[in-house]
Design a protein around this motif. Structure first.
Motif, PDB file in Angstrom:
ATOM      1  N   ALA A  51       0.840  -1.197   0.000  1.00  0.00           N
ATOM      2  CA  ALA A  51       0.000   0.000   0.000  1.00  0.00           C
ATOM      3  C   ALA A  51       0.874   1.246   0.000  1.00  0.00           C
ATOM      4  O   ALA A  51       1.847   1.326   0.751  1.00  0.00           O
ATOM      5  CB  ALA A  51      -0.912   0.009   1.219  1.00  0.00           C
ATOM      6  N   VAL A  52       0.510   2.198  -0.846  1.00  0.00           N
ATOM      7  CA  VAL A  52       1.226   3.469  -0.904  1.00  0.00           C
ATOM      8  C   VAL A  52       0.206   4.593  -0.943  1.00  0.00           C
ATOM      9  O   VAL A  52      -0.601   4.662  -1.878  1.00  0.00           O
ATOM     10  CB  VAL A  52       2.149   3.574  -2.137  1.00  0.00           C
ATOM     11  CG1 VAL A  52       2.953   4.873  -2.084  1.00  0.00           C
ATOM     12  CG2 VAL A  52       3.080   2.369  -2.239  1.00  0.00           C
ATOM     13  N   ARG A  53       0.250   5.473   0.054  1.00  0.00           N
ATOM     14  CA  ARG A  53      -0.623   6.639   0.001  1.00  0.00           C
ATOM     15  C   ARG A  53      -0.081   7.593  -1.045  1.00  0.00           C
ATOM     16  O   ARG A  53       1.078   8.024  -0.978  1.00  0.00           O
ATOM     17  CB  ARG A  53      -0.681   7.338   1.357  1.00  0.00           C
ATOM     18  CG  ARG A  53      -1.741   8.434   1.379  1.00  0.00           C
ATOM     19  CD  ARG A  53      -1.481   9.532   2.375  1.00  0.00           C
ATOM     20  NE  ARG A  53      -2.388  10.649   2.127  1.00  0.00           N
ATOM     21  CZ  ARG A  53      -2.195  11.566   1.184  1.00  0.00           C
ATOM     22  NH1 ARG A  53      -1.130  11.531   0.406  1.00  0.00           N
ATOM     23  NH2 ARG A  53      -3.081  12.545   1.011  1.00  0.00           N
ATOM     24  N   ALA A  59       3.475  16.144  -6.736  1.00  0.00           N
ATOM     25  CA  ALA A  59       4.796  15.697  -7.185  1.00  0.00           C
ATOM     26  C   ALA A  59       5.551  14.995  -6.065  1.00  0.00           C
ATOM     27  O   ALA A  59       6.254  13.999  -6.301  1.00  0.00           O
ATOM     28  CB  ALA A  59       5.598  16.884  -7.710  1.00  0.00           C
ATOM     29  N   ALA A  60       5.410  15.475  -4.840  1.00  0.00           N
ATOM     30  CA  ALA A  60       6.101  14.856  -3.703  1.00  0.00           C
ATOM     31  C   ALA A  60       5.582  13.437  -3.456  1.00  0.00           C
ATOM     32  O   ALA A  60       6.360  12.506  -3.218  1.00  0.00           O
ATOM     33  CB  ALA A  60       5.926  15.712  -2.455  1.00  0.00           C
ATOM     34  N   ASP A  61       4.250  13.257  -3.511  1.00  0.00           N
ATOM     35  CA  ASP A  61       3.669  11.921  -3.330  1.00  0.00           C
ATOM     36  C   ASP A  61       4.131  10.977  -4.433  1.00  0.00           C
ATOM     37  O   ASP A  61       4.434   9.809  -4.189  1.00  0.00           O
ATOM     38  CB  ASP A  61       2.139  12.001  -3.341  1.00  0.00           C
ATOM     39  CG  ASP A  61       1.550  12.444  -2.012  1.00  0.00           C
ATOM     40  OD1 ASP A  61       2.319  12.887  -1.133  1.00  0.00           O
ATOM     41  OD2 ASP A  61       0.316  12.373  -1.867  1.00  0.00           O
ATOM     42  N   VAL A  62       4.167  11.475  -5.655  1.00  0.00           N
ATOM     43  CA  VAL A  62       4.556  10.635  -6.791  1.00  0.00           C
ATOM     44  C   VAL A  62       6.033  10.236  -6.683  1.00  0.00           C
ATOM     45  O   VAL A  62       6.405   9.088  -6.963  1.00  0.00           O
ATOM     46  CB  VAL A  62       4.266  11.353  -8.121  1.00  0.00           C
ATOM     47  CG1 VAL A  62       4.875  10.598  -9.302  1.00  0.00           C
ATOM     48  CG2 VAL A  62       2.755  11.499  -8.308  1.00  0.00           C
ATOM     49  N   ASP A  63       6.867  11.166  -6.262  1.00  0.00           N
ATOM     50  CA  ASP A  63       8.284  10.843  -6.055  1.00  0.00           C
ATOM     51  C   ASP A  63       8.441   9.767  -4.979  1.00  0.00           C
ATOM     52  O   ASP A  63       9.272   8.861  -5.101  1.00  0.00           O
ATOM     53  CB  ASP A  63       9.068  12.093  -5.662  1.00  0.00           C
ATOM     54  CG  ASP A  63       9.285  13.044  -6.829  1.00  0.00           C
ATOM     55  OD1 ASP A  63       9.081  12.627  -7.987  1.00  0.00           O
ATOM     56  OD2 ASP A  63       9.648  14.217  -6.576  1.00  0.00           O
ATOM     57  N   ALA A  64       7.638   9.862  -3.928  1.00  0.00           N
ATOM     58  CA  ALA A  64       7.685   8.858  -2.858  1.00  0.00           C
ATOM     59  C   ALA A  64       7.219   7.501  -3.372  1.00  0.00           C
ATOM     60  O   ALA A  64       7.770   6.455  -2.997  1.00  0.00           O
ATOM     61  CB  ALA A  64       6.824   9.312  -1.679  1.00  0.00           C
ATOM     62  N   LEU A  65       6.217   7.497  -4.235  1.00  0.00           N
ATOM     63  CA  LEU A  65       5.751   6.251  -4.859  1.00  0.00           C
ATOM     64  C   LEU A  65       6.872   5.612  -5.668  1.00  0.00           C
ATOM     65  O   LEU A  65       7.138   4.410  -5.550  1.00  0.00           O
ATOM     66  CB  LEU A  65       4.542   6.530  -5.750  1.00  0.00           C
ATOM     67  CG  LEU A  65       4.080   5.385  -6.665  1.00  0.00           C
ATOM     68  CD1 LEU A  65       3.606   4.184  -5.843  1.00  0.00           C
ATOM     69  CD2 LEU A  65       2.966   5.867  -7.603  1.00  0.00           C
ATOM     70  N   ALA A  66       7.550   6.402  -6.481  1.00  0.00           N
ATOM     71  CA  ALA A  66       8.650   5.884  -7.305  1.00  0.00           C
ATOM     72  C   ALA A  66       9.756   5.305  -6.433  1.00  0.00           C
ATOM     73  O   ALA A  66      10.346   4.264  -6.758  1.00  0.00           O
ATOM     74  CB  ALA A  66       9.197   6.986  -8.205  1.00  0.00           C
ATOM     75  N   ALA A  67      10.027   5.957  -5.305  1.00  0.00           N
ATOM     76  CA  ALA A  67      11.056   5.459  -4.394  1.00  0.00           C
ATOM     77  C   ALA A  67      10.655   4.110  -3.798  1.00  0.00           C
ATOM     78  O   ALA A  67      11.498   3.216  -3.634  1.00  0.00           O
ATOM     79  CB  ALA A  67      11.307   6.478  -3.288  1.00  0.00           C
ATOM     80  N   ILE A 106      -2.699  15.761 -15.721  1.00  0.00           N
ATOM     81  CA  ILE A 106      -1.449  16.127 -15.042  1.00  0.00           C
ATOM     82  C   ILE A 106      -0.967  14.991 -14.143  1.00  0.00           C
ATOM     83  O   ILE A 106       0.222  14.639 -14.141  1.00  0.00           O
ATOM     84  CB  ILE A 106      -1.621  17.414 -14.208  1.00  0.00           C
ATOM     85  CG1 ILE A 106      -2.077  18.580 -15.088  1.00  0.00           C
ATOM     86  CG2 ILE A 106      -0.321  17.750 -13.491  1.00  0.00           C
ATOM     87  CD1 ILE A 106      -1.093  18.982 -16.166  1.00  0.00           C
ATOM     88  N   GLY A 107      -1.882  14.386 -13.395  1.00  0.00           N
ATOM     89  CA  GLY A 107      -1.503  13.273 -12.527  1.00  0.00           C
ATOM     90  C   GLY A 107      -0.951  12.107 -13.322  1.00  0.00           C
ATOM     91  O   GLY A 107       0.057  11.491 -12.933  1.00  0.00           O
ATOM     92  N   LEU A 108      -1.591  11.795 -14.436  1.00  0.00           N
ATOM     93  CA  LEU A 108      -1.108  10.721 -15.309  1.00  0.00           C
ATOM     94  C   LEU A 108       0.316  11.031 -15.783  1.00  0.00           C
ATOM     95  O   LEU A 108       1.190  10.153 -15.802  1.00  0.00           O
ATOM     96  CB  LEU A 108      -2.063  10.575 -16.492  1.00  0.00           C
ATOM     97  CG  LEU A 108      -1.787   9.497 -17.537  1.00  0.00           C
ATOM     98  CD1 LEU A 108      -3.095   9.013 -18.148  1.00  0.00           C
ATOM     99  CD2 LEU A 108      -0.875  10.006 -18.653  1.00  0.00           C
TER     100      LEU A 108
END
Length: 250
Positions: A51-53, A59-67, A106-108
């Motif tokens: 699970a990933v919030r 952009a910060a959330d997406v970077d955290a997802l990629a990490a 944009i999110g995509l």
């Protein structure tokens, strides 16, 4: 052979949650990403995923997802999206339109941009964007959503051109009438009667599982096979404005 991995955005309900379940059944380790952390935590526990919030417009959330995903990824399902409001253009709410463009386009872009390196690293990555028949046909009261979903379609087409020499396929699925727990309810700001009217008299609209089944088929084709786009509707929906509705007795 390493376990295949997949990211599904908007995984807290509807098509996203169903897709996560279907991919897990095919042996994928699924990163279930959505804003509602409690829901994706429950889903991830059910399917043995992570699970990933993640708010895809952050952009910060997406970077955290990629990490969290790491250096290698096999499948990205850009499912996060939504429709807000159904007003004519002349009485449209600009904030609703901005929200739709932010999440559907944009999110995509943000998620794709962040995860393309990992998809390339897999040697046979797949990007599956969840569009809509609204991205192909205009209808009254739908301009904000149709504009956003036309954006999803064009981004998909452009990305395929830009990644033509990379080991990444770009696919889009465009569902028609799908009955899920939340889509219409959110669109009509919680008005259950309006949400129910969308499906009134339609005995068998598509379900989230129908779409998830198609998505899973698309992303598990051989690496040299690209399903550019797949339009999927219930049999009752011949076109956007042509839906067979059975009158209810009484």
């Amino acid at each position: 052979m390493p376990t295949r991995t997949a990211v599904v955005t908007g995984a807290s309900s509807g098509i996203g949650a169903a897709t996560a379940r279907h991919l897990a059944a095919e042996g994928f380790h699924v990163f279930c990403a959505a804003r509602r952390e409690d829901r994706v935590a429950e889903l991830a526990a059910e399917i043995g995923g992570t699970a990933v919030r993640c708010d895809v417009t952050s952009a910060a959330d997406v970077d955290a997802l990629a990490a969290r995903v790491g250096p290698r990824l096999d499948v990205l399902v850009n499912n996060a999206g939504g429709a807000f409001g159904a007003s004519p253009v002349t009485s449209a709410d600009a904030d609703d339109w901005r929200r739709m463009y932010e999440v559907n386009v944009i999110g995509l872009m943000l998620v794709t941009k962040a995860l393309v390196p990992a998809l390339i690293a897999s040697g046979a990555g797949v990007i599956l964007n969840v569009g809509s028949t609204a991205g192909r046909v205009a209808y009254e009261g739908g301009a904000g959503y149709t504009a956003a979903k036309h954006g999803t379609q064009v981004v998909s087409e452009t990305l395929r051109l830009e990644l033509f020499d990379q080991p990444v396929r770009v696919c889009e699925i465009a569902p028609g009438m799908v009955r899920t727990d939340e889509f219409a309810l959110i669109r009509f700001d919680g008005d259950q009667a309006k949400a129910d009217a969308v499906y009134d008299g339609v005995a068998e609209p598509l379900t989230a599982d129908d779409v998830a089944d198609a998505i899973t088929w698309m992303v598990t084709r051989p690496a040299h096979v690209n399903i550019d786009e797949l339009v999927i509707r219930p049999r009752a929906q011949a076109a956007q404005h042509k839906v067979h509705r059975v009158k209810q007795d009484g």
